[in-house]
Design a protein around this motif. Sequence first.
Motif, PDB file in Angstrom:
ATOM      1  N   ALA A  86       0.815  -1.215   0.000  1.00 48.60           N
ATOM      2  CA  ALA A  86       0.000   0.000   0.000  1.00 48.60           C
ATOM      3  C   ALA A  86       0.847   1.264   0.000  1.00 48.60           C
ATOM      4  O   ALA A  86       0.576   2.196  -0.752  1.00 48.60           O
ATOM      5  N   PHE A  87       1.869   1.310   0.833  1.00 48.99           N
ATOM      6  CA  PHE A  87       2.641   2.555   0.930  1.00 48.99           C
ATOM      7  C   PHE A  87       3.403   2.846  -0.359  1.00 48.99           C
ATOM      8  O   PHE A  87       3.603   3.999  -0.726  1.00 48.99           O
ATOM      9  N   LYS A  88       3.811   1.811  -1.099  1.00 46.50           N
ATOM     10  CA  LYS A  88       4.489   2.013  -2.381  1.00 46.50           C
ATOM     11  C   LYS A  88       3.508   2.570  -3.423  1.00 46.50           C
ATOM     12  O   LYS A  88       3.856   3.456  -4.210  1.00 46.50           O
ATOM     13  N   GLN A  89       2.280   2.040  -3.405  1.00 41.96           N
ATOM     14  CA  GLN A  89       1.273   2.532  -4.343  1.00 41.96           C
ATOM     15  C   GLN A  89       0.914   3.985  -4.041  1.00 41.96           C
ATOM     16  O   GLN A  89       0.794   4.809  -4.950  1.00 41.96           O
ATOM     17  N   MET A  90       0.770   4.299  -2.755  1.00 37.27           N
ATOM     18  CA  MET A  90       0.448   5.674  -2.373  1.00 37.27           C
ATOM     19  C   MET A  90       1.610   6.617  -2.711  1.00 37.27           C
ATOM     20  O   MET A  90       1.394   7.782  -3.077  1.00 37.27           O
ATOM     21  N   GLU A  91       2.817   6.119  -2.621  1.00 41.74           N
ATOM     22  CA  GLU A  91       3.983   6.926  -2.983  1.00 41.74           C
ATOM     23  C   GLU A  91       3.970   7.250  -4.472  1.00 41.74           C
ATOM     24  O   GLU A  91       4.269   8.384  -4.874  1.00 41.74           O
ATOM     25  N   LEU A  92       3.609   6.269  -5.303  1.00 46.41           N
ATOM     26  CA  LEU A  92       3.512   6.522  -6.749  1.00 46.41           C
ATOM     27  C   LEU A  92       2.427   7.560  -7.049  1.00 46.41           C
ATOM     28  O   LEU A  92       2.613   8.432  -7.908  1.00 46.41           O
ATOM     29  N   ILE A  93       1.289   7.452  -6.356  1.00 41.56           N
ATOM     30  CA  ILE A  93       0.213   8.434  -6.551  1.00 41.56           C
ATOM     31  C   ILE A  93       0.703   9.828  -6.169  1.00 41.56           C
ATOM     32  O   ILE A  93       0.456  10.810  -6.882  1.00 41.56           O
ATOM     33  N   SER A  94       1.435   9.917  -5.055  1.00 44.12           N
ATOM     34  CA  SER A  94       1.972  11.217  -4.620  1.00 44.12           C
ATOM     35  C   SER A  94       2.973  11.771  -5.631  1.00 44.12           C
ATOM     36  O   SER A  94       2.998  12.976  -5.887  1.00 44.12           O
ATOM     37  N   GLN A  95       3.798  10.901  -6.206  1.00 42.24           N
ATOM     38  CA  GLN A  95       4.747  11.356  -7.229  1.00 42.24           C
ATOM     39  C   GLN A  95       4.007  11.882  -8.463  1.00 42.24           C
ATOM     40  O   GLN A  95       4.406  12.891  -9.050  1.00 42.24           O
ATOM     41  N   PHE A  96       2.926  11.205  -8.836  1.00 39.47           N
ATOM     42  CA  PHE A  96       2.113  11.683  -9.957  1.00 39.47           C
ATOM     43  C   PHE A  96       1.550  13.067  -9.650  1.00 39.47           C
ATOM     44  O   PHE A  96       1.585  13.966 -10.499  1.00 39.47           O
ATOM     45  N   LEU A  97       1.017  13.247  -8.440  1.00 43.55           N
ATOM     46  CA  LEU A  97       0.405  14.527  -8.073  1.00 43.55           C
ATOM     47  C   LEU A  97       1.436  15.655  -8.100  1.00 43.55           C
ATOM     48  O   LEU A  97       1.143  16.756  -8.577  1.00 43.55           O
ATOM     49  N   GLN A  98       2.648  15.387  -7.605  1.00 47.35           N
ATOM     50  CA  GLN A  98       3.697  16.393  -7.618  1.00 47.35           C
ATOM     51  C   GLN A  98       4.106  16.727  -9.053  1.00 47.35           C
ATOM     52  O   GLN A  98       4.282  17.881  -9.418  1.00 47.35           O
ATOM     53  N   ALA A  99       4.221  15.691  -9.882  1.00 47.17           N
ATOM     54  CA  ALA A  99       4.590  15.911 -11.282  1.00 47.17           C
ATOM     55  C   ALA A  99       3.501  16.677 -12.024  1.00 47.17           C
ATOM     56  O   ALA A  99       3.797  17.528 -12.874  1.00 47.17           O
ATOM     57  N   ALA A 100       2.239  16.404 -11.705  1.00 46.10           N
ATOM     58  CA  ALA A 100       1.130  17.119 -12.340  1.00 46.10           C
ATOM     59  C   ALA A 100       1.162  18.596 -11.971  1.00 46.10           C
ATOM     60  O   ALA A 100       0.940  19.469 -12.819  1.00 46.10           O
ATOM     61  N   GLU A 101       1.457  18.880 -10.711  1.00 42.11           N
ATOM     62  CA  GLU A 101       1.548  20.281 -10.279  1.00 42.11           C
ATOM     63  C   GLU A 101       2.717  20.973 -10.982  1.00 42.11           C
ATOM     64  O   GLU A 101       2.593  22.115 -11.432  1.00 42.11           O
ATOM     65  N   ASP A 102       3.845  20.275 -11.086  1.00 44.80           N
ATOM     66  CA  ASP A 102       5.010  20.851 -11.788  1.00 44.80           C
ATOM     67  C   ASP A 102       4.714  21.060 -13.269  1.00 44.80           C
ATOM     68  O   ASP A 102       5.253  21.970 -13.887  1.00 44.80           O
ATOM     69  N   TYR A 103       3.850  20.232 -13.836  1.00 45.65           N
ATOM     70  CA  TYR A 103       3.501  20.327 -15.256  1.00 45.65           C
ATOM     71  C   TYR A 103       2.634  21.551 -15.548  1.00 45.65           C
ATOM     72  O   TYR A 103       2.623  22.058 -16.659  1.00 45.65           O
ATOM     73  N   GLY A 104       1.899  22.010 -14.516  1.00 50.61           N
ATOM     74  CA  GLY A 104       1.073  23.200 -14.712  1.00 50.61           C
ATOM     75  C   GLY A 104      -0.347  23.069 -14.213  1.00 50.61           C
ATOM     76  O   GLY A 104      -1.139  23.993 -14.341  1.00 50.61           O
ATOM     77  N   VAL A 105      -0.699  21.917 -13.622  1.00 47.15           N
ATOM     78  CA  VAL A 105      -2.043  21.753 -13.080  1.00 47.15           C
ATOM     79  C   VAL A 105      -2.149  22.575 -11.800  1.00 47.15           C
ATOM     80  O   VAL A 105      -1.261  22.525 -10.945  1.00 47.15           O
ATOM     81  N   SER A 106      -3.217  23.328 -11.678  1.00 47.66           N
ATOM     82  CA  SER A 106      -3.424  24.181 -10.510  1.00 47.66           C
ATOM     83  C   SER A 106      -3.534  23.332  -9.246  1.00 47.66           C
ATOM     84  O   SER A 106      -4.115  22.251  -9.247  1.00 47.66           O
TER      85      SER A 106
END
Length: 199
Positions: A86-106
């Motif tokens: 579970a913690f590895k999957q949640m870590e991947l989701i968090s990495q996606f969210l950070q990358a999305a914010e860096d990409y330009g998502v508000s």
Amino acid sequence: MANRGPSYGLTREVEQKIEQKYDPNLEDRLVDWIIAQCGGNINRPDPGKTHFQKWLLSGVLLCRLMNGLYPEGQEPIKKIQESKMAFKQMELISQFLQAAEDYGVSKMDIFQTVDLWEGKDLAAVQRTLMSLGSVAVTKDDGYYQGDPNWFHKKAQGTRRQFSAEQLRKGQSVIGLQMGSNKGASQSGMTGYGMHRQIM
């Protein structure tokens, strides 16, 4: 996922309102886009909110989606390992969210990890993916895959150039937002604390 008993009262009403925001038609469009963006060799989930959640739950698809929006060698998420923990999957989701914010998502459009992991608010997950698609279509850098009509282009700023004369003229105009004393007068007013003269 957390095991929770049934909710009642106000909590249940709030959950129902959140559930009503989920759009099954939008789910189909997002699934089509994720499959197109990730290369097409992905199994399509069965329709429905729970299947959509399980499909994205590991975070691997989300990370592949994000990396697909970048040129090869410049991907923001370097290591994508599929894991049942579970913690590895949640870590991947968090990495996606950070990358999305860096990409330009508000930041306002980004869901919380538990919204997907626990299925609390899958409409927020849809909003994030919609916003990511809109930013990708707006950038138009050649890395977006799929139909450009699936997402709206975001409005771009329009710079205006004014001459020095136009700027000088604008300084002499008092806008109505600053207020106006047109037609106002203090005739008939008395000082504070005085009795009114009624005749």
